[in-house]
Design an enzyme around this catalytic site. Structure first.
Site, short mmCIF file in Angstrom:
data_model
loop_
_atom_site.label_atom_id
_atom_site.label_comp_id
_atom_site.label_asym_id
_atom_site.label_seq_id
_atom_site.Cartn_x
_atom_site.Cartn_y
_atom_site.Cartn_z
N TRP A 670 -4.12 8.13 -5.52
CA TRP A 670 -3.57 6.64 -6.15
C TRP A 670 -1.96 6.62 -6.09
CZ3 TRP A 670 -6.38 4.61 -11.13
CH2 TRP A 670 -7.56 4.51 -10.92
N GLU A 671 -1.46 5.41 -5.81
CA GLU A 671 -0.12 5.42 -5.80
C GLU A 671 0.45 3.99 -6.38
OE1 GLU A 671 0.84 5.54 -1.32
OE2 GLU A 671 -0.41 7.53 -1.08
N SER A 672 1.89 4.33 -6.51
CA SER A 672 2.89 3.22 -7.09
C SER A 672 2.03 2.36 -8.23
CB SER A 672 2.89 2.28 -6.06
OG SER A 672 1.94 1.61 -5.32
N SER A 674 -0.92 1.29 -9.03
CA SER A 674 -2.17 1.62 -9.65
C SER A 674 -1.97 2.74 -10.46
CB SER A 674 -3.06 1.98 -8.39
OG SER A 674 -2.60 3.25 -7.92
#
Length: 889
Positions: A670-672, A674
């Site tokens: 998961w990134e940024s 989210s």
């Protein structure tokens, strides 16, 4: 109780089994059965089955036994029924009996735990019952004996029969905001922005947090403070203020921050709390023109650190470093409540089940002030358990609880497992034995029994109850296993050095045994692991009809993870999963990309270009002892979010993909955006935990890994989104973590000690970033050391055990800024070894770049090929450093 019973008289609806009687009389003259029937009206039965009619006849006519009559011509008309009794043995003739059919309440009111309801009013309880049991007749029951946690539900008239108790929790009444916002005049503010007003409200009313309120109806002199849906309060309050039309005079930041050692003890390193405490100690500071970053604390010492920097140098001029260092003291227990103060009833009484849901339900019922979502149940025995906090900021300490199991309805296992001779079995694995037991004893619940693995021999085994509320005792079973043709495992498993394997889970060890012994006919299900360490395991036959004996194998856990996808690009080789080179490569974990959703609260999907090829490739990779995971997330999934009430839906979505493609587990990438929803991360972690437990109960492994970009491992990033909820929620469940040490965009690691400064050749308190090519090996070393070995932790990293830690690097510069290199890996490997730190291995984005051969750019984002890349260079660097094996034994 009800009108019907008033008409029919009280009748017990629980009918004991009638013991067969045998007449010794030699008189062969038969009696007409009509002359001995005392009651033709049988009263109430729950169903018009032959069994229930027979039991009602026997109950009302105690002179009869079950062999005295047959039942025929059963007919019903709504709730009325008739049947004919035909005399048998001692009797002849025929008589008609009648009965009323009233379904059992317990068969229709299935869900008796109603959860949280608004009040204990009859209407609230009825609505909750109807919500939890949508098929129940709204007029079929009465509600009586209501107390604060339960009520008695009784069937009404001709609709339902019997009664039972439902349990619930009364929703706590939230206090009004006006009780905590006592200072409504905010004074002079720099502007009327939402954040400015919110900070001023919280500063003057410190019981509030940002999660409790939101600001609306803003004017030049006032605003409305509303309680947020997820907050602790209700209602709204109007506040007033005056806007200061001029900015503070331009000055150096050091002139307004004269006290950098904050005097207020804080509960954590929250940037808002730090800023509020800083302003309290430095009255000249205007908080609208500074921000806190890079904050963290050492939980063992209790000391925290942070940096404050100007956000507007036309107001405050930063020093040449660009920031000021702050220190403060942290006491995590400031906000936490001692569990012993909310769990005052530690004896839960009698439980009808021994599971976490039942224990939590009873715990909540007896301790209304406890929020059970913030505790875990540990060390469960048949008489006790330990309650611990899963949220250090909510609760602290632990409490021992006791209880008794209601075994009154438990029957001896021997009463349902009567056929103990199972005949000839094809295998002695537990599932085979249980299925044969079920076929010979159809009334047994095989989910409530288990086979003692240590008791299994070629001729017998011990069956035990795994549910003491259902069965008691144990039963020895016998069977025949033809072992005359059994082959000794030692003659089939000849290669016993499995070398480097991805993990030492049972299925991984067995797969690699089959990989290194390809000529054997043994299947995965034929073997079981009975003892293992990180380096050796004892393997035994799980099919005594075919194989006998045991062997010991050796291995080392050396993990090389590579991401794979099917879209491809420049300077990549779109290699197939079943490509011979990949099958024989050092990559022993392949993460397929990606399972994701692009819209909030939409379930994630996996849509490869060629699903059939993926499924074929997964099987091929697994046949070579490799693990194949589905990676969830990616850069294009930044808006992926899930709500608490979507947990079961999310589990189903993940499980369907796992089962369809045969994946060994799931990787979290998961990134940024989210990562900004704690609710989303918590519910995902809970779904994955439940999936792992469910697969384990089926005898299957479900691997969970994570690939955070390394800044998301900083505690100070919690406000902007980090991996805290995943690390905490999946503690004890995740198998390894491979942080992305690339694309760091200038972030790095601070050299914390003079010893590390000497080792790396970089001055203490100086940053090394992943963009520093000459110090990339030192960067990998310090990142790995500070994350795995509990240092001073000035960097504020969450801790990961070394044996669950993997360095993640991009394959080369076209693959990602700050790529790995042979020199960097060797240097990091040697430096970590000198500290006695043994990490698990390497990860790369991606296999496609490593499978390429040809000229490539030497910088990230470059398009002009300048240097030569040789196929499988990254995996060779792994072999020479973190994949290096000991001399074979």
């Amino acid at each position: 109780m009800k009108k019907l019973l008033g008409l029919l008289g009280t009748i017990s609806l629980i009918v004991p089994t009638t013991i067969l009687a045998v007449s010794c009389s030699t008189n062969t003259k038969k009696i007409n059965i009509a002359t001995v029937i005392e009651k033709k009206s049988l009263g109430i039965i729950n169903r018009s089955t032959e069994y229930e009619i027979r039991q009602a006849v026997l109950l009302n006519n105690p002179k009869l036994v079950t062999s005295d009559f047959e039942i025929t011509n059963i007919s019903t008309n709504e709730s009325l029924g008739k049947a004919s009794l035909i005399g048998q043995d001692r009797y002849n003739g025929e008589i008609t009996v009648s009965f009323y059919i009233v379904p059992a309440l317990e068969d229709n009111l299935i869900n008796t735990s109603l959860g949280t309801i608004s009040s204990k009013s009859e209407s609230a309880i009825r609505n909750a019952i109807l919500s939890k049991n949508p098929d129940i007749n709204i007029y079929g029951f009465e509600i009586t004996e209501i107390d604060s946690t339960s009520a008695l539900i009784t069937g009404d008239d001709f609709i339902y029969n019997g009664s039972l108790t439902v349990v619930f929790t009364i929703q706590a009444i939230k206090p009004n905001l006006s009780s905590v916002i006592t200072k409504k005049d905010l004074g002079i503010l720099s502007d009327n922005n939402v954040l400015t007003i919110q900070q001023a409200v919280i500063k003057l009313n410190p019981k509030l947090t940002t999660k409790d309120i939101n600001i609306t109806s803003i004017t030049q002199t006032s605003a409305r403070v509303n309680s947020s849906a997820s907050g602790r309060y209700t209602g709204s309050v109007n506040v007033t203020f005056t806007i200061n039309g001029t900015k503070p005079e331009k000055t150096n930041l050091t002139n307004v921050i004269t006290n950098k050692n904050i005097t207020t003890v804080l509960p954590n390193a929250d940037p808002d709390l730090i800023l509020n405490a800083l302003v309290k100690d430095n009255s000249k500071l205007n908080s609208n023109y500074v921000r806190i970053y890079d904050a963290g604390f050492n939980s063992s010492s209790g000391w925290g650190w942070a940096r404050v920097t100007s956000t507007n140098e036309n107001v405050y001029i930063n020093p040449k470093e660009g920031y000021l260092d702050l220190t403060f003291e942290v006491d995590e227990n400031l906000l936490a409540i001692d569990l012993a103060s909310v769990i005052t009833n530690t004896n839960l009484g009698t439980l009808n089940k021994l599971d976490e849901i039942t224990i939590k339900s009873q715990l909540s019922k007896l301790n209304s002030n406890l929020e059970v979502n913030y505790v875990d149940i540990n060390n469960i025995t048949e008489t006790s358990a330990i309650i611990t906090s899963n949220s250090p900021s909510k609760y602290k300490g632990s409490v021992n609880i006791t209880f008794k199991l209601d075994t009154s309805k438990a029957v001896p296992l021997s009463s349902v497992l009567k056929q103990t001779n199972l005949g000839t079995l094809s295998s002695t694995d537990e599932n085979t034995i249980k299925q044969v037991i079920k076929s010979k004893n159809p009334n047994i619940d095989i989910n409530a029994i288990g086979i003692d693995s240590q008791s299994i021999t070629t001729s017998n085994a011990l069956v035990k109850s795994t549910d003491p509320t259902k069965y008691s005792g144990s039963v020895k079973i016998e069977y025949i296993i033809d072992t005359s043709n059994a082959v000794d495992l030692s003659t089939l498993i000849k290669e016993r050095n499995l070398k480097g394997i991805s993990d030492n889970l049972d299925s991984g060890i067995i797969r690699n045994i089959l990989k290194f012994n390809p000529n054997t006919t043994i299947q995965e299900k034929d073997l079981k692991v009975i003892n293992k360490t990180n380096e050796v395991a004892t393997i035994q036959s799980n099919n005594l009809a075919k194989y006998k004996g045991s062997v010991q194998v050796q291995y080392e856990v050396k993990t090389l993870v590579g991401y794979h996808y099917d879209w491809g690009g420049n300077f990549e080789n779109k290699i197939a999963l079943n490509d011979k080179d990949l099958l024989t490569s050092s990559y022993n974990v392949i993460n397929l990309s990606f399972l994701y959703s692009t819209v909030e609260y939409q379930m994630p999907t996996y849509s490869p270009n060629n699903p059939a090829a993926i499924k074929e490739g997964v099987k091929a990779l697994q046949s070579q002892g490799k693990r194949v995971l589905i990676s969830m997330g990616g850069a294009t999934a930044e808006h992926m979010k899930f709500r608490n009430d979507q947990k079961d839906q999310l589990k189903t979505a993940i499980k369907s993909v796992i089962n369809e493609y045969g994946f060994d587990g799931l990787d979290i990438d998961w990134e940024s955006e989210s990562l900004k929803s704690s609710e989303s991360k918590n519910v995902t972690a809970e779904a994955l935990k439940e999936l792992k437990d469910e697969y384990k109960s089926e005898g299957k492994d479900f691997i969970i890994t994570m690939a955070p970009e390394f800044p998301y491992l900083r505690k100070s990033k919690e406000a902007d989104g980090n991996y805290k909820e995943f690390l905490d929620g999946l503690d004890g469940y995740y198998d390894w973590i491979n942080p992305q040490f690339y694309n760091g965009w200038g972030d790095g690691v601070l050299v914390e000690t003079s010893e590390d400064a000497i080792k790396t050749g970089v001055q203490q308190n100086t940053y090394i970033t992943n963009d520093n090519v000459d110090k990339r090996g030192e960067f990998y070393y310090l990142m790995s050391k500070y994350i795995t070995s509990k240092p001073n932790n000035q960097n504020g990293f969450y801790q990961i055990p070394a044996d669950k830690f993997i360095i993640g690097a991009s394959t080369n510069e076209p693959a990602g800024r700050g790529a790995g290199s042979k020199e960097a890996f060797n240097k990091a490997y040697n430096l970590l070894n000198s500290d006695g730190i043994k990490i698990r291995g390497l990860m790369t984005w991606s296999i496609l770049f490593d499978a390429f051969e040809g000229m490539i750019p030497d910088t990230y984002g470059g398009t002009e090929p300048k240097i030569m890349w040789y196929r499988w260079s990254y995996s060779k660097w792994f072999d020479e450093s973190f994949g290096k094996l000991k001399d074979q034994k």
